[in-house]
Design a protein around this motif. Structure first.
Motif, PDB file in Angstrom:
ATOM      1  N   ASP A 254       9.529  25.344  59.771  1.00  0.00           N
ATOM      2  CA  ASP A 254       9.759  25.360  61.216  1.00  0.00           C
ATOM      3  C   ASP A 254      10.448  24.094  61.721  1.00  0.00           C
ATOM      4  OD1 ASP A 254       7.850  23.351  61.850  1.00  0.00           O
ATOM      5  OD2 ASP A 254       6.286  24.796  62.314  1.00  0.00           O
ATOM      6  N   SER A 255      10.698  23.142  60.825  1.00  0.00           N
ATOM      7  CA  SER A 255      11.525  21.992  61.193  1.00  0.00           C
ATOM      8  C   SER A 255      12.944  22.442  61.527  1.00  0.00           C
ATOM      9  CB  SER A 255      11.573  20.960  60.062  1.00  0.00           C
ATOM     10  OG  SER A 255      12.174  21.512  58.898  1.00  0.00           O
ATOM     11  N   LEU A 256      13.363  23.541  60.892  1.00  0.00           N
ATOM     12  CA  LEU A 256      14.690  24.090  61.129  1.00  0.00           C
ATOM     13  C   LEU A 256      14.692  24.948  62.391  1.00  0.00           C
ATOM     14  CD1 LEU A 256      15.308  25.119  57.442  1.00  0.00           C
ATOM     15  CD2 LEU A 256      16.347  23.182  58.612  1.00  0.00           C
ATOM     16  N   ASP A 257      15.838  25.085  62.986  1.00  0.00           N
ATOM     17  CA  ASP A 257      15.943  25.888  64.193  1.00  0.00           C
ATOM     18  C   ASP A 257      15.609  27.355  63.892  1.00  0.00           C
ATOM     19  OD1 ASP A 257      17.124  25.596  67.110  1.00  0.00           O
ATOM     20  OD2 ASP A 257      17.784  27.532  66.312  1.00  0.00           O
ATOM     21  N   PRO A 258      14.930  28.053  64.808  1.00  0.00           N
ATOM     22  CA  PRO A 258      14.623  29.475  64.579  1.00  0.00           C
ATOM     23  C   PRO A 258      15.854  30.343  64.321  1.00  0.00           C
ATOM     24  CG  PRO A 258      13.327  28.625  66.415  1.00  0.00           C
ATOM     25  CD  PRO A 258      14.297  27.542  66.049  1.00  0.00           C
ATOM     26  N   ALA A 259      17.030  29.841  64.653  1.00  0.00           N
ATOM     27  CA  ALA A 259      18.246  30.601  64.362  1.00  0.00           C
ATOM     28  C   ALA A 259      18.461  30.773  62.865  1.00  0.00           C
ATOM     29  CB  ALA A 259      19.468  29.914  64.972  1.00  0.00           C
ATOM     30  N   VAL A 260      17.913  29.833  62.052  1.00  0.00           N
ATOM     31  CA  VAL A 260      18.080  29.927  60.598  1.00  0.00           C
ATOM     32  C   VAL A 260      16.761  30.102  59.859  1.00  0.00           C
ATOM     33  CG1 VAL A 260      20.258  28.687  60.538  1.00  0.00           C
ATOM     34  CG2 VAL A 260      18.128  27.399  60.378  1.00  0.00           C
ATOM     35  N   SER A 261      15.628  29.966  60.567  1.00  0.00           N
ATOM     36  CA  SER A 261      14.319  30.195  59.934  1.00  0.00           C
ATOM     37  C   SER A 261      13.380  30.868  60.940  1.00  0.00           C
ATOM     38  CB  SER A 261      13.715  28.877  59.440  1.00  0.00           C
ATOM     39  OG  SER A 261      13.510  27.992  60.529  1.00  0.00           O
ATOM     40  N   PRO A 262      13.687  32.096  61.328  1.00  0.00           N
ATOM     41  CA  PRO A 262      12.899  32.753  62.379  1.00  0.00           C
ATOM     42  C   PRO A 262      11.507  33.198  61.942  1.00  0.00           C
ATOM     43  CG  PRO A 262      14.594  34.231  61.548  1.00  0.00           C
ATOM     44  CD  PRO A 262      14.859  32.899  60.922  1.00  0.00           C
ATOM     45  N   SER A 263      11.317  33.481  60.654  1.00  0.00           N
ATOM     46  CA  SER A 263      10.036  34.046  60.194  1.00  0.00           C
ATOM     47  C   SER A 263       9.056  32.937  59.847  1.00  0.00           C
ATOM     48  CB  SER A 263      10.269  34.973  58.999  1.00  0.00           C
ATOM     49  OG  SER A 263      11.010  36.105  59.395  1.00  0.00           O
ATOM     50  N   THR A 264       8.502  32.343  60.888  1.00  0.00           N
ATOM     51  CA  THR A 264       7.498  31.298  60.741  1.00  0.00           C
ATOM     52  C   THR A 264       6.556  31.391  61.929  1.00  0.00           C
ATOM     53  OG1 THR A 264       7.146  28.929  60.344  1.00  0.00           O
ATOM     54  CG2 THR A 264       8.874  29.527  61.910  1.00  0.00           C
ATOM     55  N   GLY A 265       5.329  30.907  61.749  1.00  0.00           N
ATOM     56  CA  GLY A 265       4.300  31.144  62.747  1.00  0.00           C
ATOM     57  C   GLY A 265       4.411  30.351  64.023  1.00  0.00           C
ATOM     58  N   THR A 266       5.023  29.168  63.973  1.00  0.00           N
ATOM     59  CA  THR A 266       5.105  28.322  65.163  1.00  0.00           C
ATOM     60  C   THR A 266       6.542  27.836  65.369  1.00  0.00           C
ATOM     61  OG1 THR A 266       4.365  26.467  63.768  1.00  0.00           O
ATOM     62  CG2 THR A 266       2.707  27.545  65.142  1.00  0.00           C
ATOM     63  N   PRO A 267       7.474  28.752  65.633  1.00  0.00           N
ATOM     64  CA  PRO A 267       8.873  28.348  65.817  1.00  0.00           C
ATOM     65  C   PRO A 267       9.051  27.563  67.113  1.00  0.00           C
ATOM     66  CG  PRO A 267       8.609  30.661  66.399  1.00  0.00           C
ATOM     67  CD  PRO A 267       7.287  30.206  65.842  1.00  0.00           C
ATOM     68  N   VAL A 268       9.930  26.575  67.065  1.00  0.00           N
ATOM     69  CA  VAL A 268      10.224  25.765  68.243  1.00  0.00           C
ATOM     70  C   VAL A 268      11.751  25.649  68.361  1.00  0.00           C
ATOM     71  CG1 VAL A 268       9.854  23.574  69.426  1.00  0.00           C
ATOM     72  CG2 VAL A 268       8.126  24.423  67.817  1.00  0.00           C
ATOM     73  N   PRO A 269      12.330  26.061  69.477  1.00  0.00           N
ATOM     74  CA  PRO A 269      13.790  25.979  69.623  1.00  0.00           C
ATOM     75  C   PRO A 269      14.296  24.543  69.525  1.00  0.00           C
ATOM     76  CG  PRO A 269      12.818  27.341  71.353  1.00  0.00           C
ATOM     77  CD  PRO A 269      11.684  26.661  70.649  1.00  0.00           C
ATOM     78  N   GLY A 270      15.581  24.415  69.200  1.00  0.00           N
ATOM     79  CA  GLY A 270      16.206  23.096  69.184  1.00  0.00           C
ATOM     80  C   GLY A 270      15.958  22.310  67.927  1.00  0.00           C
ATOM     81  N   GLY A 271      15.789  22.996  66.790  1.00  0.00           N
ATOM     82  CA  GLY A 271      15.474  22.311  65.550  1.00  0.00           C
ATOM     83  C   GLY A 271      16.685  21.912  64.732  1.00  0.00           C
ATOM     84  N   LEU A 272      16.406  21.478  63.517  1.00  0.00           N
ATOM     85  CA  LEU A 272      17.460  21.067  62.595  1.00  0.00           C
ATOM     86  C   LEU A 272      18.354  22.255  62.254  1.00  0.00           C
ATOM     87  CD1 LEU A 272      15.180  19.077  60.139  1.00  0.00           C
ATOM     88  CD2 LEU A 272      16.863  18.033  61.683  1.00  0.00           C
ATOM     89  N   SER A 273      19.638  22.012  62.112  1.00  0.00           N
ATOM     90  CA  SER A 273      20.534  23.036  61.600  1.00  0.00           C
ATOM     91  C   SER A 273      20.341  23.157  60.092  1.00  0.00           C
ATOM     92  CB  SER A 273      21.991  22.667  61.905  1.00  0.00           C
ATOM     93  OG  SER A 273      22.382  21.539  61.137  1.00  0.00           O
ATOM     94  N   ILE A 274      20.844  24.221  59.510  1.00  0.00           N
ATOM     95  CA  ILE A 274      20.748  24.352  58.060  1.00  0.00           C
ATOM     96  C   ILE A 274      21.495  23.213  57.381  1.00  0.00           C
ATOM     97  CG2 ILE A 274      22.735  25.921  57.995  1.00  0.00           C
ATOM     98  CD1 ILE A 274      19.695  25.912  55.590  1.00  0.00           C
ATOM     99  N   ARG A 275      22.581  22.751  57.977  1.00  0.00           N
ATOM    100  CA  ARG A 275      23.334  21.641  57.391  1.00  0.00           C
ATOM    101  C   ARG A 275      22.509  20.360  57.420  1.00  0.00           C
ATOM    102  NH1 ARG A 275      28.803  21.945  60.763  1.00  0.00           N
ATOM    103  NH2 ARG A 275      29.208  19.984  59.656  1.00  0.00           N
ATOM    104  N   GLU A 276      21.840  20.086  58.541  1.00  0.00           N
ATOM    105  CA  GLU A 276      21.004  18.887  58.622  1.00  0.00           C
ATOM    106  C   GLU A 276      19.815  18.990  57.677  1.00  0.00           C
ATOM    107  OE1 GLU A 276      21.820  17.699  63.304  1.00  0.00           O
ATOM    108  OE2 GLU A 276      20.368  19.277  62.800  1.00  0.00           O
ATOM    109  N   GLY A 277      19.228  20.193  57.609  1.00  0.00           N
ATOM    110  CA  GLY A 277      18.091  20.380  56.717  1.00  0.00           C
ATOM    111  C   GLY A 277      18.458  20.183  55.261  1.00  0.00           C
TER     112      GLY A 277
END
Length: 350
Positions: A254-277
């Motif tokens: 869930d450190s990553l943005d829900p746009a690239v990791s939506p299937s997690t229990g506590t998603p929070v918008p505005g996270g790391l991009s896949i490139r940053e991760g």
């Protein structure tokens, strides 16, 4: 020489030196932890097998690693596991994390990089503790939307996946009561050994602890303002200035943005991009000191089928980067470009 120049030169030397030093033996010990009692969504227990099915371990083997899969741990059931001190399922979690700690310690002492597939983040009480028992000089990089450093009395939810570091940090023990099942946990880290990256959802007590103990912390605000390159340089310098300490990387999807990791229990918008991760994983791998890795909070039962597939793909890419997969491509040590004559060997003209 400034700290940024110093750490930059060390990282540059590590990148160009080939296979990371601590991964040169090419052995990875994989531990599945299908554990979900640290939070309320049971689907997270399905993640270890789903990640295997998706090809994570085959990816590592293709990269030249010897993968030792120890399977999924089985945990004792506590039918009367009543809450204690605002903690849900304390006995189940305590016994499970003790088992995890023992196995991670054994894997690390074999000289294998301990890769733990969760499961929820409460399992890191065990993985960090076990790693520290084998490598007392280790430091911790915590990549997460949440700091998970709430104390039991301050937690608004009672879910222990948000209290992990309060049990492990020596300075916080005055805030941690005696919890049934958790008596075995001995604090194994100082707050100065911890660096947070990617935070963006903090409770009041967590913010207070981070400020009071001056814990290295880079929220998404700092990532946006400074860029991931500088954030990681400064984080590494804070906890491992000479790049000579073993590193435990605890990576919450869930450190990553829900746009690239939506299937997690506590998603929070505005996270790391896949490139940053991936950059974080690539650069920490390049230090040659990465000896323990947690991948947690993938929940393959949440979201659409497309969401689930995307999250599994993202998780596998992150772990590949942790073990040296580079976006510029990888070349095996003994690789030789085939010549036309070699390519035709074994064929005869008709």
């Amino acid at each position: 020489m400034s700290f940024s120049t110093s750490i930059r030169s060390l990282l540059t030397a590590a990148r160009v030196s080939g296979v990371p030093r601590r991964l040169a033996h090419r052995d990875v010990g994989v531990l599945g932890v299908p554990f979900c009692k640290g939070q309320p969504r049971p689907g997270v227990a399905q993640a270890p097998q789903r990640l295997r099915d998706y090809g994570m371990l085959k990816k590592l083997e293709t990269m030249g690693y010897r993968v030792h899969d120890y399977g999924d741990l089985q945990f004792q059931e506590f039918p009367d596991d009543y809450p204690a001190w605002n903690i849900k399922y304390p006995r189940s979690i305590g016994a499970s994390c003790k088992k995890i700690s023992n196995v991670v310690e054994e894997v690390t002492e074999k000289g294998q990089v301990a890769l733990t597939l969760g499961g929820d983040h409460s399992l890191s009480i065990g993985t960090v503790h076990g790693h520290a028992m084998a490598e007392p000089n280790m430091c911790l990089i915590w990549v997460d939307a949440h700091s998970d450093i709430n104390t039991p009395m301050a937690s608004p939810s009672g879910n222990i996946h948000g209290m992990v570091l309060s049990f492990l940090a020596k300075e916080l023990q005055k805030y941690v009561p005696r919890v049934p099942g958790m008596e075995w946990v001995k604090p194994c880290l100082s707050t100065k050994d911890i660096a947070f990256i990617g935070l963006r959802d903090l409770d009041p007590a967590e913010r207070c602890i981070i400020e009071q103990y001056n814990i290295t912390c880079y929220t998404m605000h700092e990532v946006d303002r400074m860029g991931i390159h500088r954030v990681l340089e400064e984080a590494l310098h804070s906890v491992n200035p000479n790049l000579d300490r073993p590193i435990h990387l605890s990576y919450d999807i869930d450190s990553l943005d829900p746009a690239v990791s939506p299937s997690t229990g506590t998603p929070v918008p505005g996270g790391l991009s896949i490139r940053e991760g991936m950059y974080i994983a690539e650069e920490i791998a390049a230090t040659g000191q990465l000896t323990g890795i947690d991948l947690v909070e993938v929940n393959p039962e949440l979201g659409s089928k497309q969401d689930q597939e995307l999250t599994l793909f993202t998780a596998c890419e992150i772990i590949g980067a942790c073990f040296g997969k580079r976006r510029k491509g990888n070349v095996p040590e003994d690789y030789v470009i085939p010549t036309p004559a070699e390519s035709m060997e074994g064929f005869t003209s008709s």
